[in-house]
Design an enzyme around this catalytic site. Structure first.
Site, PDB file in Angstrom:
ATOM      1  CB  THR A  64       8.554 -63.280 -14.983  1.00 53.31           C
ATOM      2  OG1 THR A  64       7.340 -62.962 -14.301  1.00 53.31           O
ATOM      3  CG2 THR A  64       8.248 -64.097 -16.206  1.00 53.31           C
TER       4      THR A  64
ATOM      5  CE  LYS B 112       4.127 -45.048 -24.913  1.00 50.85           C
ATOM      6  NZ  LYS B 112       3.009 -45.979 -24.759  1.00 50.85           N
TER       7      LYS B 112
END
Lengths: 547, 547
Positions: free
Chosen positions: A185, A439
């Protein structure tokens, strides 16, 4: 009690065997890195791959050994793949777009014994040969003359090896869980991690993608595999095309609009797959040249979210269907596709668009879960954000050498690191990366959604949104804008532009105009670096509350 | 070295779980055995199957126990399937068309503990209840009132069981090689033998059939599954439809032309599958009633060779594509399909016909081998006959309880008992059963090909060809003809009819006119019995040589 059906391990050598037996003469066409178009067949690839296997066996390659490829999409690259996988060795696809240091790290971590390489990548190999102690041999996809002229001491010619070995190598005969491929990755945080595919996972992924509502390839298709073989196995195309006897066209090193358009037309391509950037280049080229697409029917686009303009242009101007897909190296890679349901197909095209812009639904074998940070399932209302977690026979269970530790939750799901919604029709939409989501007061705000809208402002060249610490809300969004050359802008102008397009409480608490928005190696906005630069940034709203 | 992908056993309960999660509201429509059309959804079937699983667990059904079904195609039948398979028990599909003695043999051989049954089959159950000692319970697909009125002491109502159990049964969690289904072959020689499918074999078969060039089902399809669930798993449709969210229509007990036509039209069916007889009845009905087919696009036909008249009628009169398929209980069942290659598609329709009349090519996962009696491979020239042998993950490796002994050759291939050719395009054609093929001077003659042509003589009602012992050629063909009522014929007339349609050396050595050609239970010519009757028959050619 076990069933009494035959023991027939799902190993990928059987895919190319099948192609050689039943689709022997079907063409594989490559734009070679040298330039000219070269043609072979599935039968030819099978025979040459068998010869290469014997060469690898002669070099002492054992089951489980890693053999790397550093190459563009080509028939030769496919031959090397099957030569490696067929004898139980692990085909490690190297991404040549990575920085030299990353490539060296990956090669050393994988302990690759041999590297197959295109001559295109000689500069890297010449420069870094000494840094790759595990690599015993480098085999160039080249004939003897080219290899001699390469200036890489000890380099071998793939053509010479093929000429000097017999096609009688024995493939398969091992457990289907045997490791088959290795792909790292890109690793935006920490070192790259290796996904170790098995023969079983690749074989099941192949069958899964061949379903009509997934890739749906047929013997009647001619497929242009623009997506690189080092990018999560070319989304499985180098397995699925031989499986059904599709004609395969490989673009080599050239992925610009003109080159892709030429192949699409001259080779009568019906299906293709690539990231949005490739299609943007193609569409721009076609607008300039007034080009047409006479055979192309369907393109699968993934890797990042597909802009509406691409879907519309393909549909309105060229009659090509776009299938938006989502996946990652860890999912082999196909996770979801925006194939319309009958209810969606029945809508006018404009009303289908909201679904086409989503990443879609999973085929059998891919289980999705959407949870909050505490692991509680989120409703499928198209509104609630959750971490996207996945489970299935072609999803990673752990990384090579145990890097990253235990990566599955208690139910065996892999956390994709993406934040998504799922609507009542089952359409999933990636809304953000988990590490980038903002958030605010216990609710999640998509940084991507805001920045995509802001980037659409006529004065904006680039936009980025990050979460900045806030005493009351934990985090609040901060919008960074890089203006186009010569433009000036105000915060009010941009906030006004966002007004009505996002929820009130998503509205950024501040706008900062910057000279530079940093991009990572893969061309995505480097939010980690931006967060570092803006650490401790005091939002006006935070100041106000402090007073 | 093993790959590091997730351990995700391929068990069929996951197929219905997937359907319930992603295709919850998609309809399953049944013409109930009581008459009216009833409608449920994949979500509804999932919930009721879970409840039934709890009922089975309550009856002490353990993994590996056999639970039988004696039922037509219906939503309720599917519920019972998944209820049984989901908890690791074995779903044994009984063929109600068998004679009572055969059914009793099969039930006792399988040691079925429970039988689910349609009320249609009460006469068999009432009459033979005492002959089935392993059967502890009979569950009728019926409500409480119908069950009370059934006159079968101790019979249970499926609806009551569903009403009185919760939907919280736990499915899966076992090895994918776990036995899943049991289906007995009709057994023209010796006793019927049981094919014991595994979860893995059914799951892989499902994915394989979903490829575009195989069944190619889509979420946009409405499928009429005429082929019975007791006939090799309805060719996999009760797995493949929920896998992709296809809408499924079940015909119950009525498979006559009018009933099938009504369902095709009122339910807007796009895809169907059945044996040739069903389509002959449908086409005859439509000719009589001047009916049309407004939504049907594709039919897969198998079970026996498809006559040209069916292919032409569907194509010319209704615009429906016929895909000719071959398979058997031992192959799960899909073996080959006549899906055209691009080269064949490019031909005019009439030139495609020779290929459409063949059984076609295998998908990935089905390996074919053609050998002579000594096991030597035969050429793929479309001429050479060979025994057809097959290998793959959904091909039988042995029969239940070891009946029939070792059934695979030294390379692991199963001998289908069919004789076939394969041409240069890879199209396979069944030419005969191995036990019926006539071996003349070391070459093979197809009994079926000769009798099919002879049966086309205007005076013939039925024709059969068997091999008769010959002193020089080992065997020579003998043609038996049953004439139509009131007709008379001569040997010369029939041999003249064959002349030019078959090779000279295939010409029968004699023609016998008979009053009766015996048929077996499945409607096929009983050649075993004919051979017994004609044992020692002296051919004129044999006599001539003796003199």
């Amino acid at each position: 009690m076990h069933g009494l059906m035959q023991d027939w391990p799902l190993t990928v050598d059987k895919i190319l065997d099948h192609a050689a037996t039943w689709h022997h003469g079907r063409e594989v066409v490559t734009r070679s890195v040298e330039g000219p178009i070269v043609r072979t067949t599935w039968g030819g690839i099978h025979e040459r791959a068998k010869r290469l296997s014997n060469a690898l066996l002669g070099f002492g390659i054992q089951p489980g050994d890693r053999v790397a490829t550093l190459a563009w999409n080509s028939g030769r690259h496919i031959e090397a793949w099957y030569a490696i996988m067929g004898i139980g060795a692990v085909c490690h696809t190297l991404n040549p777009r990575l920085f030299a240091d990353q490539l060296c790290y990956i090669i050393n971590h994988a302990q690759d014994r041999i590297i197959f390489a295109d001559v295109t990548f000689l500069p890297f190999l010449v420069e870094n040969r000494e840094r790759l102690p595990s690599v015993e041999r480098i085999i160039l996809f080249a004939d003897a003359d080219q290899t001699a002229a390469a200036g890489l001491p000890g380099a071998l010619s793939s053509e010479t090896l093929i000429d000097t070995h017999a096609a009688d190598a024995v493939w398969g005969g091992f457990d289907e869980k045997t490791a088959c491929g290795l792909c790292y990755t890109s690793g935006t945080t920490g070192n790259p991690k290796g996904v170790l595919y098995s023969h079983r996972s690749n074989f099941i992924h192949t069958l899964s993608t061949l379903q009509s509502d997934v890739m749906g390839l047929s013997i009647n298709d001619t497929v242009l595999a623009v997506v690189p073989m080092f990018h999560a196995n070319a989304w499985g195309l180098t397995f699925s095309c031989p499986a059904v006897g599709a004609r395969l066209v490989m673009p080599g090193a050239k992925m610009d609009g003109a080159s892709i358009h030429e192949l699409l037309e001259t080779e009568k391509v019906t299906f293709s797959a690539a990231v949005p950037t490739v299609w943007q280049m193609l569409l721009a080229h076609m607008r300039e040249t007034k080009g047409t697409l006479t055979t192309l029917k369907r393109v699968v686009i993934g890797g990042s979210a597909v802009p509406e303009a691409i879907i519309r242009a393909f549909h309105d101007d060229y009659g090509v269907e776009v299938v938006h897909a989502w996946g990652m190296t860890e999912t082999s890679p196909l996770g979801t596709l925006s194939t319309p349901t009958p209810e969606i197909s029945a809508l006018p095209f404009d009303d289908q668009m909201p679904f086409k812009l989503k990443q879609g639904r999973p085929p059998l074998g891919m289980q999705l879960k959407l949870t909050d940070d505490a692991g509680n399932p989120q409703p499928r209302d198209g509104m609630a954000f959750g971490r996207l977690k996945v489970r299935g026979p072609y999803v990673a269970g752990s990384y090579f050498k145990g890097d990253g530790g235990e990566i599955l939750d208690e139910e065996g799901y892999f956390d994709t690191g993406d934040v998504a919604t799922i609507d009542h029709t089952g359409f999933m939409q990636i809304t953000d990366r988990a590490k980038d989501v903002i958030k605010s007061g216990g609710e999640w705000i998509s940084s991507i959604e805001i920045e995509n809208i802001a980037a659409g402002h006529p004065k904006a060249l680039l936009a980025a949104v990050i979460g900045v610490t806030h005493p009351k809300w934990d985090e609040r969004p901060l919008l960074l804008v890089k203006l186009k050359e010569g433009e000036t802008g105000t915060a009010a102008e941009f906030l006004g532009f966002l007004d009505g397009k996002i929820a009130k409480w998503w509205m950024p608490d501040d706008v900062v105009f910057v000279d530079d928005i940093p991009l990572g190696a893969t061309g995505k906005i480097d939010k980690k670096l931006i967060r570092q630069r803006f650490e401790g940034y005091l939002l006006p709203s935070a100041t106000a509350r402090r007073i």
